[in-house]
Design a protein around this motif. Structure first.
Motif, mmCIF file in Angstrom:
data_model
loop_
_atom_site.group_PDB
_atom_site.id
_atom_site.type_symbol
_atom_site.label_atom_id
_atom_site.label_comp_id
_atom_site.label_asym_id
_atom_site.label_seq_id
_atom_site.Cartn_x
_atom_site.Cartn_y
_atom_site.Cartn_z
ATOM 1 N N LEU A 17 1.750 -41.067 88.974
ATOM 2 C CA LEU A 17 3.216 -40.488 89.254
ATOM 3 C C LEU A 17 3.826 -39.712 88.052
ATOM 4 O O LEU A 17 3.638 -38.874 87.855
ATOM 5 C CB LEU A 17 4.058 -41.124 90.220
ATOM 6 C CG LEU A 17 5.298 -39.901 90.798
ATOM 7 C CD1 LEU A 17 4.506 -39.116 91.651
ATOM 8 C CD2 LEU A 17 6.025 -40.897 91.345
ATOM 9 N N ILE A 18 3.479 -40.410 86.844
ATOM 10 C CA ILE A 18 4.449 -39.652 85.681
ATOM 11 C C ILE A 18 3.285 -39.084 85.262
ATOM 12 O O ILE A 18 3.965 -37.870 84.502
ATOM 13 C CB ILE A 18 5.207 -41.090 85.339
ATOM 14 C CG1 ILE A 18 6.377 -42.066 85.915
ATOM 15 C CG2 ILE A 18 5.236 -40.579 83.565
ATOM 16 C CD1 ILE A 18 6.630 -43.767 85.010
ATOM 17 N N LEU A 19 2.342 -39.187 84.920
ATOM 18 C CA LEU A 19 1.243 -39.307 84.054
ATOM 19 C C LEU A 19 0.508 -37.625 85.290
ATOM 20 O O LEU A 19 0.696 -36.318 84.358
ATOM 21 C CB LEU A 19 0.212 -39.910 84.594
ATOM 22 C CG LEU A 19 0.073 -40.925 83.477
ATOM 23 C CD1 LEU A 19 -1.423 -41.717 83.416
ATOM 24 C CD2 LEU A 19 0.494 -40.560 81.837
ATOM 25 N N SER A 20 0.893 -37.712 86.230
ATOM 26 C CA SER A 20 0.783 -36.802 87.393
ATOM 27 C C SER A 20 1.692 -35.438 86.907
ATOM 28 O O SER A 20 1.772 -34.781 87.189
ATOM 29 C CB SER A 20 0.435 -36.812 88.590
ATOM 30 O OG SER A 20 -0.331 -37.901 89.097
ATOM 31 N N ILE A 21 3.315 -36.049 86.697
ATOM 32 C CA ILE A 21 4.037 -35.415 86.373
ATOM 33 C C ILE A 21 3.968 -34.638 85.078
ATOM 34 O O ILE A 21 4.170 -33.142 85.222
ATOM 35 C CB ILE A 21 5.873 -35.447 86.778
ATOM 36 C CG1 ILE A 21 5.740 -35.959 88.505
ATOM 37 C CG2 ILE A 21 6.554 -34.728 86.031
ATOM 38 C CD1 ILE A 21 7.133 -36.772 88.584
ATOM 39 N N VAL A 22 3.464 -34.725 84.697
ATOM 40 C CA VAL A 22 3.324 -34.336 82.928
ATOM 41 C C VAL A 22 2.582 -33.532 82.933
ATOM 42 O O VAL A 22 2.743 -32.739 82.377
ATOM 43 C CB VAL A 22 3.180 -35.756 81.562
ATOM 44 C CG1 VAL A 22 3.141 -35.670 80.613
ATOM 45 C CG2 VAL A 22 4.719 -36.832 82.064
ATOM 46 N N ALA A 23 1.180 -34.490 83.674
ATOM 47 C CA ALA A 23 0.042 -33.200 83.272
ATOM 48 C C ALA A 23 0.455 -31.629 84.362
ATOM 49 O O ALA A 23 0.023 -30.543 83.977
ATOM 50 C CB ALA A 23 -1.252 -33.815 83.936
ATOM 51 N N MET A 24 1.063 -32.025 85.372
ATOM 52 C CA MET A 24 1.450 -30.969 86.009
ATOM 53 C C MET A 24 2.252 -29.985 84.869
ATOM 54 O O MET A 24 2.189 -28.484 84.896
ATOM 55 C CB MET A 24 1.878 -31.086 87.474
ATOM 56 C CG MET A 24 2.522 -30.099 88.262
ATOM 57 S SD MET A 24 3.023 -30.599 89.657
ATOM 58 C CE MET A 24 4.719 -31.417 89.162
ATOM 59 N N THR A 25 3.093 -30.808 84.244
ATOM 60 C CA THR A 25 4.321 -29.539 83.902
ATOM 61 C C THR A 25 3.418 -29.314 82.353
ATOM 62 O O THR A 25 3.494 -27.654 82.281
ATOM 63 C CB THR A 25 5.189 -30.941 83.214
ATOM 64 O OG1 THR A 25 5.549 -31.152 84.501
ATOM 65 C CG2 THR A 25 6.677 -30.145 82.437
ATOM 66 N N VAL A 26 2.496 -29.923 81.544
ATOM 67 C CA VAL A 26 1.709 -29.192 81.108
ATOM 68 C C VAL A 26 1.043 -28.041 81.199
ATOM 69 O O VAL A 26 1.063 -26.961 80.260
ATOM 70 C CB VAL A 26 1.340 -30.039 79.741
ATOM 71 C CG1 VAL A 26 -0.144 -29.874 78.727
ATOM 72 C CG2 VAL A 26 2.067 -31.294 78.986
ATOM 73 N N MET A 27 0.535 -28.042 82.366
ATOM 74 C CA MET A 27 -0.277 -26.960 83.023
ATOM 75 C C MET A 27 0.454 -25.667 83.511
ATOM 76 O O MET A 27 -0.421 -24.642 82.780
ATOM 77 C CB MET A 27 -1.220 -27.854 83.935
ATOM 78 C CG MET A 27 -2.638 -28.691 83.648
ATOM 79 S SD MET A 27 -3.498 -29.191 85.557
ATOM 80 C CE MET A 27 -3.641 -30.952 85.087
ATOM 81 N N CYS A 28 1.448 -25.945 83.295
ATOM 82 C CA CYS A 28 2.752 -24.767 83.651
ATOM 83 C C CYS A 28 2.572 -24.025 82.839
ATOM 84 O O CYS A 28 2.821 -23.092 82.805
ATOM 85 C CB CYS A 28 3.338 -25.283 85.283
ATOM 86 S SG CYS A 28 2.868 -26.235 86.912
#
Length: 165
Positions: A17-28
């Motif tokens: 969950l944490i990695l997904s939020i970080v990845a999503m933020t970086v992508m945006c």
């Protein structure tokens, strides 16, 4: 043994969950940077962030259940004393368990249907996007079953939290 195994599953899920939020933020952020600084939008980042958001939403639903932070679960604690609270917790858990297992089963049909369907930009099989719901349903069901098998879980008590503050 089962509690230790379940704790490892919970830890891995929270890390995902944490990695997904970080990845999503970086992508945006990359999407905005490429569009405004370089004048050339990233084609794949919007779709990838959207699908990560779907998984984040489902995993967050499980996390809210784990901490008994859903409004509907919280409100049951205000119905009465400890006996009513214990009975209502058992009833809520039974209803949620049945719902999760039923919707997991019915979602298998959707997963079979979307196995060969690629996403528009990434070409990712859509089954991976729709599997997020099944994972959430199994995690919630697992939380209930493991909690009951290990002698019940210690749900946070919002009444005592309010009284303590």
């Amino acid at each position: 043994m089962i509690k230790r195994l379940w704790a490892a599953v919970e830890w891995a899920t929270e890390a995902l969950l944490i990695l997904s939020i970080v990845a999503m933020t970086v992508m945006c952020l990359a999407q905005v940077g490429w569009r405004y600084l370089l004048g050339d939008p990233l084609i794949w980042s919007e779709e990838a962030a959207r699908y990560l958001f779907v998984w984040v939403a489902y995993l967050s639903g499980w996390l809210a259940w784990k901490h008994r932070a859903h409004v509907a679960v919280d409100i049951v604690h205000y119905l009465g004393g400890p006996l009513v609270r214990k009975a209502s917790e058992a009833l809520v858990e039974a209803v949620v368990l049945i719902f999760c297992l039923y919707t997991f089963y019915t979602n298998l049909g959707l997963l079979r249907l979307t196995t060969g369907q690629p996403s528009a930009t990434l070409g990712l099989p859509m089954v991976w996007v729709y599997a997020g719901y099944s994972v959430m349903a199994l995690l919630i069901a697992g939380d209930i079953v493991v909690g009951r098998l290990s002698g019940g879980r210690l749900a946070r008590d919002p009444v005592e939290e309010v009284q303590a503050s």
